[in-house]
Design an enzyme around this catalytic site. Structure first.
Site: not given
Ligand SMILES: Cc1cc2nc3c(=O)[nH]c(=O)nc-3n(C[C@H](O)[C@H](O)[C@H](O)COP(=O)(O)OP(=O)(O)OC[C@H]3O[C@@H](n4cnc5c(N)ncnc54)[C@H](O)[C@@H]3O)c2cc1C
Length: 381
Positions: A125-126, A128, A245, A364-365
């Site tokens: 899945q591409g 992030s 998902e 979850n947020e």
């Molecule tokens: C084990 C694992 C597998 C993954 N596999 C994939 C994959 O195959 N393909 C892919 O594309 N991605 C993948 N991901 C990425 C995942 O989708 C992102 O980590 C996730 O969407 C959060 O984005 P971020 O890490 O940039 O955190 P951020 O968006 O920077 O968030 C940081 C924190 O701020 C909080 N936050 C941000 N915005 C808000 C808001 N508006 N209100 C309240 N809280 C907020 C978040 O909840 C989090 O706690 C994977 C992640 C993990 C941990």
């Protein structure tokens, strides 16, 4: 044995149970995210496909069994009851395939579904990017029109790509409009990763697995025939995938029921120090009830879907529930293991992975924001 199940479903359950019993691989298997583990899982999933168990609810013509959603849930229950592992092909079969079946062209279904079920192609899945996680609509990787070649050239970077190192294909979202258009300017592509203009770089993880990847695009080609759901429709298509998902497709109740049943076994076979501990007793009972509650809620979802309804923001409730349930089940297991928990490879690794459940598939947020706004009608923060 399952008095509420229809006779056909009971027969199906017995058929699955018997086949798994006869064909089950040696357990435990190594992780799906290591160089050692991937070939072992591919062999097992090829066997599942040969038995036509890889994707039971798909139409027969693509390698499925035309089974009902109820039967798919039964398959999952039996699969995890037999102690079998999560699937190396899961992102293709459980995330992309439901979207392909719903929104794909006949040509796309013909070209991809059988190969996906046979694990000839492995999908990642591409979505992030380094600066687009929760705020996915701000993503910057772009697709530029190549009229002459009849397709698009991709540029940019994807990150956190689970099993990206081992995958042959990616379903990715790229910007085909302007940044100001946000979610309206995106397109969903089916991408062959084996191109010189794509660099896949492994990302080391603390648990030693190396399946995560950063994926860099520098003019890689994707044909018009591999746009899924239409140019500019990427957000709508991605939300269909996210529904799978976050809801029943990726994390069916069978997985959690099997874990809760194992906790009961561990509790029963534990010494007096375990059985006399009221806190442990309570935690095991709570885990079992929470897993059953998830099954009942999922049954409700399936009833809704099979009577013509669809899922929208409800998928977010499901995601918050299963990800928190997974953490709670593992915490209880580690409590039961006491001082040995540190060296319990299986539960400890499972626990570490469970901790990422509240992050992947949309944190979850963010799910709670969706629930608050779309289901409860609360004002935006
Ligand atoms: C084990 C694992 C597998 C993954 N596999 C994939 C994959 O195959 N393909 C892919 O594309 N991605 C993948 N991901 C990425 C995942 O989708 C992102 O980590 C996730 O969407 C959060 O984005 P971020 O890490 O940039 O955190 P951020 O968006 O920077 O968030 C940081 C924190 O701020 C909080 N936050 C941000 N915005 C808000 C808001 N508006 N209100 C309240 N809280 C907020 C978040 O909840 C989090 O706690 C994977 C992640 C993990 C941990």
């Amino acid at each position: 044995m399952f008095p509420t199940e229809a006779p056909d479903d009971q027969a199906f359950r017995m058929q699955v149970r018997e086949w798994l019993h006869r064909n089950k691989p040696e357990l435990p298997m190594p992780s799906t995210e290591t160089a050692d583990g991937v070939p072992v899982h591919l062999e097992w999933e090829r066997k599942l496909h040969e038995g036509r168990w890889a994707a039971v609810s798909w139409p027969d013509q693509y390698g499925g069994r035309d089974a009902s959603l109820w039967q798919w849930l039964i398959f999952e229950e039996e699969y995890y009851r037999a102690g079998l592992p999560q699937r190396v092909a899961q992102n293709g079969i459980f995330l992309l395939a439901p979207t392909l079946l719903e929104l794909g062209t006949e040509d796309q279904k013909e070209r991809y579904l059988q190969r996906m079920a046979a694990v000839n192609d492995l999908w990642c899945q591409g979505w992030s990017e380094p600066e687009a996680g929760s705020d996915l609509a701000s993503l910057r990787s772009r697709a530029v029109r190549d009229e002459e070649a009849g397709g698009w050239r991709l540029y940019g970077q994807k990150c956190w790509t689970t099993r990206g190192v081992y995958c042959s294909h990616m379903f990715g979202i790229f910007r085909t409009g302007t940044p100001e258009e946000r979610h309206r300017g995106l397109t969903y592509f089916l991408i062959d990763l084996k191109q010189p203009e794509i660099t896949v770089r492994p990302v080391a993880r603390l648990d030693g697995d190396d399946g995560f990847a950063d994926v860099f695009f520098d003019g890689a080609f994707v044909a018009d025939a591999d746009v899924l759901g239409g140019v500019g429709q990427g957000w709508r298509v991605a939300m269909a995938t996210a529904g799978s998902e976050r809801s029943l497709s990726l994390r069916s109740p069978g997985r959690f029921i099997a874990s809760a049943d194992r906790l009961i076994d561990q509790y029963r076979s534990g010494g007096a120090e375990i059985r006399d501990d009221q806190r442990l007793r309570q935690a095991v009972a709570d885990s079992w009830m929470a897993a059953r509650a998830y099954k009942l809620a999922t049954d409700g979802t399936v009833s809704q879907l099979t009577s013509g309804g669809n899922l929208s923001a409800e998928a977010s409730m499901s995601k918050v529930y299963w990800s928190e349930l997974d953490v709670a089940l593992h915490e209880t297991a580690l409590m039961l293991r006491g001082a040995d928990a540190e060296i319990d490879e299986e539960w400890m690794r499972g626990y570490q992975f469970a901790l990422s459940g509240p992050i992947y598939a949309g944190t979850n947020e963010i799910q709670k924001n969706i629930i608050a706004e779309r289901l409860l009608g609360l004002p935006r923060p």
